[in-house]
Design a protein around this motif. Sequence first.
Motif, PDB file in Angstrom:
ATOM      1  N   GLU A 151      -7.551   5.795   6.979  1.00 60.63           N
ATOM      2  CA  GLU A 151      -6.605   6.440   7.892  1.00 60.63           C
ATOM      3  C   GLU A 151      -6.522   7.942   7.648  1.00 60.63           C
ATOM      4  O   GLU A 151      -5.562   8.595   8.045  1.00 60.63           O
ATOM      5  N   ALA A 152      -7.559   8.483   7.019  1.00 57.43           N
ATOM      6  CA  ALA A 152      -7.555   9.899   6.656  1.00 57.43           C
ATOM      7  C   ALA A 152      -7.546  10.822   7.870  1.00 57.43           C
ATOM      8  O   ALA A 152      -7.178  11.993   7.756  1.00 57.43           O
ATOM      9  N   THR A 198       4.985   1.782  12.620  1.00 53.03           N
ATOM     10  CA  THR A 198       4.101   1.651  11.464  1.00 53.03           C
ATOM     11  C   THR A 198       4.484   2.655  10.376  1.00 53.03           C
ATOM     12  O   THR A 198       5.068   3.706  10.655  1.00 53.03           O
ATOM     13  N   GLN A 207      -4.068  15.836   8.976  1.00 52.02           N
ATOM     14  CA  GLN A 207      -4.010  16.039   7.534  1.00 52.02           C
ATOM     15  C   GLN A 207      -4.836  17.261   7.142  1.00 52.02           C
ATOM     16  O   GLN A 207      -5.914  17.485   7.661  1.00 52.02           O
ATOM     17  N   SER A 222      -5.374   7.543  -2.465  1.00 48.89           N
ATOM     18  CA  SER A 222      -6.443   8.046  -1.606  1.00 48.89           C
ATOM     19  C   SER A 222      -7.404   6.930  -1.217  1.00 48.89           C
ATOM     20  O   SER A 222      -7.820   6.818  -0.056  1.00 48.89           O
ATOM     21  N   ASN A 230      -0.541  12.146   3.355  1.00 49.19           N
ATOM     22  CA  ASN A 230      -1.500  13.227   3.565  1.00 49.19           C
ATOM     23  C   ASN A 230      -2.396  13.291   2.335  1.00 49.19           C
ATOM     24  O   ASN A 230      -1.948  13.649   1.240  1.00 49.19           O
ATOM     25  N   ASN A 233       0.818  -1.220   0.000  1.00 53.13           N
ATOM     26  CA  ASN A 233       0.000   0.000   0.000  1.00 53.13           C
ATOM     27  C   ASN A 233       0.851   1.269   0.000  1.00 53.13           C
ATOM     28  O   ASN A 233       0.313   2.379   0.027  1.00 53.13           O
ATOM     29  N   ARG A 254       3.487  12.466   0.186  1.00 51.17           N
ATOM     30  CA  ARG A 254       4.571  12.331   1.160  1.00 51.17           C
ATOM     31  C   ARG A 254       5.539  13.505   0.998  1.00 51.17           C
ATOM     32  O   ARG A 254       5.109  14.622   0.696  1.00 51.17           O
ATOM     33  N   TRP A 283      -5.807   4.429   1.366  1.00 50.65           N
ATOM     34  CA  TRP A 283      -5.534   4.945   2.705  1.00 50.65           C
ATOM     35  C   TRP A 283      -6.719   5.710   3.305  1.00 50.65           C
ATOM     36  O   TRP A 283      -6.571   6.346   4.356  1.00 50.65           O
ATOM     37  N   LYS A 284      -7.890   5.658   2.696  1.00 50.63           N
ATOM     38  CA  LYS A 284      -8.997   6.496   3.155  1.00 50.63           C
ATOM     39  C   LYS A 284      -9.429   6.186   4.582  1.00 50.63           C
ATOM     40  O   LYS A 284      -9.915   7.072   5.299  1.00 50.63           O
ATOM     41  N   THR A 324      -0.007  12.674  10.384  1.00 53.85           N
ATOM     42  CA  THR A 324       0.976  12.338   9.360  1.00 53.85           C
ATOM     43  C   THR A 324       2.139  13.322   9.438  1.00 53.85           C
ATOM     44  O   THR A 324       1.948  14.474   9.854  1.00 53.85           O
ATOM     45  N   PRO A 364       0.618   7.256   7.317  1.00 60.37           N
ATOM     46  CA  PRO A 364      -0.270   7.456   6.171  1.00 60.37           C
ATOM     47  C   PRO A 364       0.158   8.669   5.363  1.00 60.37           C
ATOM     48  O   PRO A 364       0.697   9.635   5.910  1.00 60.37           O
TER      49      PRO A 364
END
Length: 360
Positions: free
Chosen positions: A334-335, A307, A359, A328, A312, A71, A259, A331-332, A339, A310
């Motif tokens: 973990e929005a 970990t 974020q 998007s 942004n 991912n 990132r 990773w949604k 980050t 996520p």
Amino acid sequence: MDDDGPSFAQDLDDDSDKVVVDSAFADLKRFGILQTRYYAHTHPSQPNYLAAVAGDYWGLDHDEVVRIPPNVSTIVDLLEPKQISWRGYFEGIPGPGYMAEASVGRPENQSPNGTWDYVRKHNPFVSYDSVNYEGSRLLNLLSFDDFQDDFAAGVVPQFVMMSPNMLNDGHNTTLDYATNWAREFLKPILTDGAFAEKTLVQLTYDETEDYSQPNRIVSLLLGSAVPEKLWGTTDETFYTHYSILSTMENNWELPNLGRFDVGANVFQLVADATGYVNKDPPNVASVNNSVSYPGPLNRNHSTKVTTFPPPNLKLTGAGGKPILKSISQAWKSEARLDTPYDGSGAVYDGDNLPVYKGQG
């Protein structure tokens, strides 16, 4: 910039103050732009390669084999939806997508400690499961012999990353050995008419040799995309390996990875053509980049991060586009997590740690 022409990034091993006065490098410098404020991210080699294709190095502080979950996306995920062709060429790799740590070099090149032709640590793609889970992507990780075949046939992809073997990159030889090799290797690539389209070649280094000094390295832009009026000039814009990503995003109007690619300066040659405005990082005075910050691949920092953070999901990158849609979606869930990526262009190392926040 022409969005159809090949773009190269080629890595050697560096001691910047010595490189810039080397005679073979000086020959190349006459036809290019020397980027005088270009910094690697940390030591040793491998994390710098990981950073250049994915916008983070995850705190890595060693050169051993790592696996990064599927991912986590790379430049490949940005290029393929726009049908921008790409390949990595790695000198001495035994076969397409070779996964082992190294290949043993030719017997005549062996030293008492062993000398390898190819090392995995200089091929970032195979550390990302988003690449090595896809057979078609592994087939794009080829040898220098394959590059010569593609060059002769006129089918070099639009984006290319190349890494010489441990002899020709200077790691197991000397500076003048490596720079002389680079000059001779690049001659046909830099010949007028070698490519039908504008081509930008970046000759750069993974890290500096001196771990006690700020991690400033040499980077030289060459190729037909560099106009003659800029030959022999310098560019004092601040760059890191993340600038490779932001430059491609800007030139090809790509989405971003969410990132540290976002906020990294674009190569000024390209920024001048697109109207992008560069700026120094807000914490540029503290740049050292000699020790890795905490992360899931870090073994030694006192602060532990277990970990992968996520991306942004709300950032706009240098291409003027939001984060890649597939990222998007992946990773949604973990929005709402904090980050370290805020798009500011700030630089971090083991003494200046990334700051996690919401974020937005």
